[in-house]
Structures are given as C-alpha cells and as structure tokens.
Write an enzyme that holds these catalytic residues in place. Structure first.
Site, short mmCIF file in Angstrom:
data_model
loop_
_atom_site.label_atom_id
_atom_site.label_comp_id
_atom_site.label_asym_id
_atom_site.label_seq_id
_atom_site.Cartn_x
_atom_site.Cartn_y
_atom_site.Cartn_z
N ALA A 1 2.29 -9.13 18.86
CA ALA A 1 3.38 -9.53 17.96
C ALA A 1 4.75 -9.31 18.60
CB ALA A 1 3.28 -8.73 16.66
N HIS B 1 0.81 -1.22 0.00
CA HIS B 1 0.00 0.00 0.00
C HIS B 1 0.85 1.27 0.00
CE1 HIS B 1 -3.44 -2.58 1.85
NE2 HIS B 1 -3.35 -2.73 0.54
N GLY C 1 -0.87 -9.33 12.76
CA GLY C 1 -1.44 -8.02 13.10
C GLY C 1 -2.30 -7.41 12.02
C1 BV8 Z 1 -8.69 -1.71 -5.03
C2 BV8 Z 1 -2.85 2.91 2.60
C3 BV8 Z 1 -9.47 -1.68 -7.27
C4 BV8 Z 1 -3.48 4.24 2.94
C5 BV8 Z 1 -4.69 1.30 2.75
C6 BV8 Z 1 -12.31 -7.08 -3.13
C7 BV8 Z 1 -11.28 -7.02 -4.04
C8 BV8 Z 1 -10.67 -5.81 -4.32
C9 BV8 Z 1 -11.07 -4.63 -3.67
C10 BV8 Z 1 -12.09 -4.68 -2.75
C11 BV8 Z 1 -12.71 -5.90 -2.48
N1 BV8 Z 1 -13.66 -5.66 -1.54
C12 BV8 Z 1 -13.64 -4.35 -1.21
C13 BV8 Z 1 -12.71 -3.72 -1.95
C14 BV8 Z 1 -12.43 -2.28 -1.90
C15 BV8 Z 1 -11.35 -1.90 -0.90
C16 BV8 Z 1 -11.47 -2.62 0.42
O1 BV8 Z 1 -10.79 -3.58 0.68
N2 BV8 Z 1 -12.33 -2.10 1.29
C17 BV8 Z 1 -12.48 -2.65 2.63
C18 BV8 Z 1 -12.79 -1.51 3.60
C19 BV8 Z 1 -13.59 -3.67 2.59
N3 BV8 Z 1 -10.04 -2.14 -1.45
C20 BV8 Z 1 -9.47 -1.17 -2.19
O2 BV8 Z 1 -10.01 -0.11 -2.43
C21 BV8 Z 1 -8.07 -1.45 -2.75
N4 BV8 Z 1 -8.05 -1.03 -4.10
O3 BV8 Z 1 -9.17 -2.78 -4.87
O4 BV8 Z 1 -8.74 -1.05 -6.24
C22 BV8 Z 1 -8.98 -1.14 -8.54
C23 BV8 Z 1 -8.42 -2.02 -9.47
C24 BV8 Z 1 -7.99 -1.50 -10.69
C25 BV8 Z 1 -8.08 -0.13 -10.94
C26 BV8 Z 1 -8.58 0.73 -9.99
C27 BV8 Z 1 -9.05 0.24 -8.78
C28 BV8 Z 1 -7.03 -0.60 -2.04
C29 BV8 Z 1 -6.94 -0.97 -0.61
C30 BV8 Z 1 -5.74 -0.23 0.05
C31 BV8 Z 1 -6.23 0.94 0.86
N5 BV8 Z 1 -5.09 1.58 1.53
N6 BV8 Z 1 -3.57 1.84 3.28
C32 BV8 Z 1 -3.32 4.59 4.39
O5 BV8 Z 1 -2.61 3.87 5.12
O6 BV8 Z 1 -3.92 5.60 4.80
S1 BV8 Z 1 -5.56 0.20 3.65
C33 BV8 Z 1 -5.16 0.40 5.28
O7 BV8 Z 1 -6.20 -0.19 6.02
C34 BV8 Z 1 -3.94 -0.37 5.71
O8 BV8 Z 1 -2.93 -0.31 4.76
C35 BV8 Z 1 -4.45 -1.75 5.92
O9 BV8 Z 1 -4.44 -2.48 4.75
C36 BV8 Z 1 -5.87 -1.49 6.31
C37 BV8 Z 1 -6.01 -1.67 7.80
O10 BV8 Z 1 -5.98 -3.03 8.03
P1 BV8 Z 1 -4.99 -3.64 9.11
O11 BV8 Z 1 -3.59 -3.36 8.73
O12 BV8 Z 1 -5.40 -5.04 9.25
O13 BV8 Z 1 -5.28 -2.83 10.42
P2 BV8 Z 1 -6.56 -2.94 11.33
O14 BV8 Z 1 -6.53 -1.76 12.21
O15 BV8 Z 1 -7.75 -3.22 10.48
O16 BV8 Z 1 -6.32 -4.26 12.20
C38 BV8 Z 1 -5.23 -4.30 13.09
C39 BV8 Z 1 -5.12 -5.74 13.53
O17 BV8 Z 1 -4.01 -5.87 14.41
C40 BV8 Z 1 -6.34 -6.23 14.30
O18 BV8 Z 1 -6.68 -7.53 13.85
C41 BV8 Z 1 -5.86 -6.27 15.76
O19 BV8 Z 1 -6.49 -7.32 16.49
C42 BV8 Z 1 -4.39 -6.58 15.56
N7 BV8 Z 1 -3.48 -6.10 16.61
C43 BV8 Z 1 -3.57 -4.95 17.32
N8 BV8 Z 1 -2.49 -4.85 18.13
C44 BV8 Z 1 -1.71 -5.96 17.91
C45 BV8 Z 1 -2.35 -6.76 16.94
N9 BV8 Z 1 -1.84 -7.92 16.50
C46 BV8 Z 1 -0.65 -8.31 17.04
N10 BV8 Z 1 0.02 -7.59 17.96
C47 BV8 Z 1 -0.48 -6.42 18.43
N11 BV8 Z 1 0.18 -5.73 19.37
#
Ligand code: BV8
Length: 265
Positions: free
Chosen positions: A238, A126, A194
C-alpha cells in the site's frame, strides 16, 4: 518499479468517482512496522492466536494477560508513524474535497494512524486501542505514553480498564456500522486496502458496495477472500501503490494548495 497491472484503469475509475469509500485493514499499517493479524500479531505472542486473545472470554479468564497484550500493541501504535499509504489516502480525501466529492475511510484498524496521517473522515469499525474504558462505568480514558503500572489496570469506579476495541463476539458500534453501510451504499468506488477480508461484518461491506454498482479496487500484496470479486486487484504494498494510484488519477499527490512533488508513476 513498473506499476502494478490495472493501475491506470483503476486510476481512470478513481478520477471519475464523485464518492469514494476506503475499507482498510492491518496491511495498510504493515509498512509502519505494525504487525498484521495473519502474520505479525502471533510474533508478539506466538502461542496465542489473536482470535484467542481478542475476546471477552479471554479477558474474563486472564485480564492481566489480555491487558498486557493490548498495552504492548497500544505502545507500538503510539511509537509508529503513518506511512506513505496512509498519507496517500489523506491526500485522496483532499482531492475529492477539492472536486466537490467525498471520501471516507472505514478502517478495521485500531491504531489511529489514518487520523494522524491527516484523514478527517474516518470510521473506526473496531474501535481504538488508544482509548480504554471502565468495565463498570463505561467511562473512557486515554492512557499516557508509558506502559501501564499494573496488569490489569483498575479503574476509578472499582472495575477494570479494557481496551475500547470490538472483540470477537461483540457487536460493532451501531453508529459506525450505520455510517459504513451508508458509505458503501452511496459510493461510486470502494478502495479495499490491506485486508484479508476474513472478518465479518466488515468484510461484508465489499459485497454490499459491489451490489450497489460501485467499482471495487483492491490494493494488497497477496490475494484476499475478496479478490475474486473485485474489479481491479493492484498487487503490491500500500505504501507504494496508493501514492502511484493517486498521482495516476489526479496528476499530483495532493491538490495545488498543498501539492508535494509527485513520485514517479
Ligand atoms: C460480531 C479489534 C455479532 C480487536 C477485531 C458473519 C457475520 C457476522 C459475524 C461473523 C460472521 N462470520 C463469523 C463471524 C464472527 C466474527 C468473525 O468475523 N470471525 C472471523 C475470524 C471469521 N466476527 C465477529 O465476532 C464480529 N462481531 O459479529 O458480533 C454480534 C451481533 C450482535 C450482538 C452481539 C454480537 C467482531 C469482529 C471484530 C473483531 N475485532 N479487531 C483487536 O484489534 O485486537 S478484528 C481484527 O482482525 C482486525 O480489526 C481486523 O478486522 C482483523 C484482521 O484482519 P485484517 O485487518 O484483514 O488483517 P489480516 O492480518 O487478516 O490481513 C492483512 C492483509 O494485509 C493481508 O491480506 C495481507 O496480504 C495484506 N498486506 C500485508 N502487508 C501489506 C498488505 N497489503 C498492502 N500493503 C502491505 N504492505
């Protein structure tokens, strides 16, 4: 602290793996003090969920607001230090290298901490908040450690500077996606660390690895959307589970040439 259930079984699988891929998310950087998306980013801007700000539409509508949010995150990433979890993954890469294997980190994070911890092979799915690019010329720059002078920041080419990250609705870099697909198609073990496994197509890498017969080990403080499909779910932070996993697999945190005294397993 007693080791999480499954640690020794997962360590046996890790020791037997010649090729390891790691899929990391915001949770691996939580112990470096960086907010995760699920629970932390909102604290930065409570009224704005990340999905609302991390989009081209949000930047077009209010480039000043989005630029400030990302510059704050950029400065927080620069001020953060890699934690024991990042360092354990860098040590894992050295273990695999020392045994003629290979290890690659596929990170969803944009904070640069895996590389600062010493991981050499890192695929930033990303992008990176540490580099910004011109909306007109595409030229990339790496801003210094001080806050931007203005929001948004004009570029030399007469456009604006935007963070070099993949926003929701934007395609992932082709080279990164291809490298990730190769890694999960060929790995013996995928370590999922994570991540809530909510964001696609990154989350799809987990099922792709499993479909190729890889063992999937998850390290998370809670269940994720992938937990039902993994072979081993190691419950815990982690920063403490990963070092224990590496020591349980290889007997020390790092290969002899740079071994540190192993923490108790
Ligand atoms: C795209 C950069 C198409 C920006 C980010 C199916 C297929 C394809 C796309 C989609 C699909 N379904 C939906 C979509 C659309 C969308 C999507 O996924 N939406 C979600 C909300 C459902 N995807 C997209 O838009 C992607 N693009 O598909 O484009 C396309 C194709 C061709 C031409 C044009 C377009 C782009 C997605 C990327 C978005 N950018 N980041 C920024 O950072 O601001 S995403 C961003 O959020 C992060 O990078 C990361 O990926 C995500 C957050 O997730 P996590 O990292 O998992 O973090 P989170 O807080 O959710 O969870 C933390 C975890 O850690 C928890 O489980 C917790 O329990 C755990 N934890 C906490 N503390 C600890 C721990 N574990 C261990 N130790 C600890 N101490």
């Amino acid at each position: 602290m007693t080791p999480p259930d499954g640690l020794f079984e997962a360590a046996d699988a890790l020791r037997g793996a010649a090729s390891v891929a790691v899929l990391s998310g915001a949770g691996v950087s939580a112990e470096s003090g960086l907010a995760t998306f699920r629970d932390g980013c909102d604290a930065l801007w409570g009224r704005y969920p990340p999905e609302r700000l991390a989009t081209p539409e949000a930047f077009a509508a209010d480039p000043a607001l989005v630029s400030e949010w990302y510059d704050r995150r950029r400065l927080a990433c620069l001020a953060a230090e890699p934690n024991a979890g990042h360092r354990a993954l860098a040590a894992l890469e050295r273990w695999l290298d020392s045994r003629g294997g290979d290890c690659v980190v596929l990170t969803q994070n944009v904070d640069g901490l895996h590389r600062r911890a010493g991981s050499q092979r890192v695929v930033e799915l990303h992008g990176s908040v540490l580099t910004w690019r011109c909306t007109r010329s595409g030229e990339r720059v790496t801003p210094g450690p001080e806050p931007f002078a203005s929001y948004p920041l004009p570029s030399h080419a007469g456009g604006l500077l935007r963070p070099d990250v993949v926003w929701f609705g934007e395609a992932l870099p082709e080279a990164a996606l291809a490298a990730a697909a190769r890694a999960v198609a060929s790995c013996d073990l995928l370590l999922v660390v994570g991540t809530s496994a909510r964001v696609w197509p990154a989350a799809g890498l987990i099922g792709a690895a499993a479909a190729e017969g890889a063992t999937v080990v998850e390290v998370n403080t809670a269940d994720s959307e992938a937990s039902a499909d993994v072979d081993w779910h190691l419950r815990g932070p982690a920063g403490s589970v990963l070092p224990r996993l590496v020591v349980a697999a290889f007997g020390a945190l790092a290969p002899a040439r740079d071994a540190e005294s192993p923490p108790p397993v």
